[in-house]
Design an enzyme around this catalytic site. Structure first.
Site, PDB file in Angstrom:
ATOM      1  N   CYS A   1       0.837  -1.202   0.000  1.00  0.00           N
ATOM      2  CA  CYS A   1       0.000   0.000   0.000  1.00  0.00           C
ATOM      3  C   CYS A   1       0.877   1.260   0.000  1.00  0.00           C
ATOM      4  O   CYS A   1       1.558   1.530  -0.967  1.00  0.00           O
ATOM      5  CB  CYS A   1      -0.986  -0.040   1.171  1.00  0.00           C
ATOM      6  SG  CYS A   1      -2.320   1.154   0.995  1.00  0.00           S
TER       7      CYS A   1
ATOM      8  N   HIS B   1      -3.870  -4.802  -0.305  1.00  0.00           N
ATOM      9  CA  HIS B   1      -3.457  -5.412   0.959  1.00  0.00           C
ATOM     10  C   HIS B   1      -3.544  -6.938   0.850  1.00  0.00           C
ATOM     11  O   HIS B   1      -4.632  -7.489   0.994  1.00  0.00           O
ATOM     12  CB  HIS B   1      -4.357  -4.932   2.097  1.00  0.00           C
ATOM     13  CG  HIS B   1      -4.109  -3.507   2.462  1.00  0.00           C
ATOM     14  ND1 HIS B   1      -3.170  -3.134   3.388  1.00  0.00           N
ATOM     15  CD2 HIS B   1      -4.660  -2.358   2.002  1.00  0.00           C
ATOM     16  CE1 HIS B   1      -3.150  -1.821   3.489  1.00  0.00           C
ATOM     17  NE2 HIS B   1      -4.040  -1.325   2.663  1.00  0.00           N
TER      18      HIS B   1
ATOM     19  N   GLU C   1      -2.699  -9.073   2.923  1.00  0.00           N
ATOM     20  CA  GLU C   1      -3.095  -9.628   4.231  1.00  0.00           C
ATOM     21  C   GLU C   1      -4.593  -9.523   4.463  1.00  0.00           C
ATOM     22  O   GLU C   1      -5.107 -10.051   5.444  1.00  0.00           O
ATOM     23  CB  GLU C   1      -2.298  -8.941   5.349  1.00  0.00           C
ATOM     24  CG  GLU C   1      -2.738  -7.536   5.738  1.00  0.00           C
ATOM     25  CD  GLU C   1      -2.245  -6.433   4.810  1.00  0.00           C
ATOM     26  OE1 GLU C   1      -1.793  -6.727   3.693  1.00  0.00           O
ATOM     27  OE2 GLU C   1      -2.334  -5.242   5.211  1.00  0.00           O
TER      28      GLU C   1
END
Lengths: 207, 252
Positions: A84, A186, A188
């Protein structure tokens, strides 16, 4: 064989809980540390530069933690993943906050999304068109990843763009140069596809 | 290549337990928010929203543990609402693994709080939750679970909250909530067209067609529902497949 260490750089920009848990989830045999210590970062086998928020604070915090040289050095020497804002910070310059210089590790610019018809931030799941790279192993083309950002990256040399997404215009969703990979989305927070990308990073030797 | 419309299951959590009942055959403890969140994650939810309805602030730590636990096992965005009153509450939830917080009553009480929160943590994690009820031809916002009228126009309020830094609006129709008769489409469309940030439609979902209407007629960017998923009437995957068949871009 000793366990690899992945250092997540903690410079005060956002929540590192998720990225650290996601890496533990995909690479339970590796040692995941969250640190602001230059020596720990340089000693690690792999490095992750996360980042949420505004670029001005991001650059200020990197400098305040005296991590600028550490990040540059790590980005030249070992598998390195920016996420990001951690992608945008690698570039030359961002238009955010009236214009802020980045780390200039890769030549590129960051611009603001501008459209009457689009909701900003670009928030949610969008598709990524991929170009061959080990980070895409076992990830199909055009899979969805979770994005949240109001500014987008453009790299000067498109050879370094290995993932492209469209929102009003096309932008760099993933860049790669030598041992560096960075994602605008992202991983994750991107369910199976994101976890696979992190697994690939955990297994990547940087070549 | 387009930004997918999102489906967001919502869990009401009281003192660490899911309330309003959840009936899943494959879940050992359907009152455990972690178990329920994992199930939604498996089914392909795009995000999960937790609404902490715990009455006493003493029990708030319980919610923090729930978020920590979920965030360690569920790798999609998490939003936490309910009782977010100060910057410290936001920091605590983000550190626990939440990606966004939803601010409701505190925004009405102190609009500046939204500004401070967005400055501090970034607009991307600040959702302003609006509970609206129709009053004559307009919609008014209510707080305290819809019990307290404020005299504030919902559309004007949404616009104001965006200028204060809200990155997203979670819009609940108090008239529709719990009725299973569909979203307030007129209100949703009016707000969605009035603000430049994404709008999540909430309140009233009883069928899969309601989800479709929320996107196509309500012009929402995301749809939130609780009971149709809790009672396993439909799985998230079925809902997404249904929406895709109606021509809506979803992540399948």
């Amino acid at each position: 064989m000793t366990a690899n260490t992945i250092a997540i750089i903690d410079y005060g920009m956002g929540n590192l809980h998720s990225i650290s848990k996601a890496l533990q989830h995909v690479a339970p045999e590796q040692n995941i540390i969250v640190t602001a210590q230059s020596q720990q970062i340089l000693n690690a086998d792999k490095v992750v530069l996360p980042g949420v928020g505004a670029i001005k604070d991001c650059m200020l915090e990197i400098k305040r933690h005296e991590l600028q040289q550490t990040i540059i050095q790590a980005s030249q020497s070992k598998p390195f993943l920016g996420i990001c804002l951690g992608l945008q910070a690698l570039l030359s310059h961002s238009d955010e906050n009236q214009g802020i210089d980045g780390l200039n590790i890769i030549a590129g610019q960051v611009h603001q999304f501008q459209s009457q018809h689009l909701k900003i931030p670009h928030m949610g799941w969008n598709q990524v068109k991929t170009k061959a790279h080990p980070i895409w192993e076992n990830i199909a083309d055009n899979r969805y990843f979770y994005f949240v950002h109001s500014y987008y990256a453009q790299v000067d040399n498109l050879d370094y763009q290995i993932g492209e997404t469209e929102y009003g215009q096309k932008f760099c969703a993933v860049l790669a140069k030598d041992n560096i990979v960075a994602t605008q989305f992202h991983p994750e927070k991107s369910h199976e596809a994101g976890l696979q990308l992190l697994r690939n990073f955990a297994n990547w030797n940087g070549e | 290549m387009t930004l997918a419309k999102r489906i967001i299951p919502c869990l009401d959590v009281d003192n660490g337990r899911v309330v309003k009942g959840v009936k899943f055959v494959d879940i050992r403890d359907a009152g455990d928010p972690v178990e329920v969140a994992k199930r939604y994650h498996r089914e392909g939810a795009d995000e999960i929203t937790f609404l902490d309805i715990t009455a006493t602030s003493d029990n708030r730590d319980t919610m923090v543990h729930v978020v920590e636990e979920v965030a360690s096992q569920v790798f999609i965005p998490l939003t936490v609402g309910g009782g977010i009153r100060q910057l410290e509450d936001i920091r605590t939830m983000l550190n626990a693994g939440a990606d966004k917080v939803a601010i409701n009553s505190a925004a009405v009480k102190t609009p500046e709080f939204v500004k401070q929160a967005a400055d501090k943590f970034g607009s991307q994690c600040i959702v302003v939750a609006i509970d609206a009820k129709q009053v004559d031809q307009d919609w008014e916002i209510f707080t305290h679970g819809g019990r307290k009228a404020t005299g504030i126009d919902a559309i004007e309020w949404a616009k104001k909250m965006v200028t204060y830094g809200a990155g997203e609006i979670l819009l609940t129709s108090m008239d529709k909530d719990g009725t299973k008769s569909g979203f307030d489409l007129e209100l949703t469309a009016k707000i969605s067209e009035s603000v430049p940030v994404p709008v999540i439609a909430s309140g009233g979902v009883g069928t899969l067609d309601h989800l479709v209407e929320g996107i196509l007629q309500g012009k929402a960017d995301a749809v939130l529902a609780a009971s149709i998923f809790h009672f396993a009437e439909y799985s998230i995957h079925e809902a997404k497949q249904y929406m895709a068949n109606q021509g809506i871009d979803v992540r399948l």
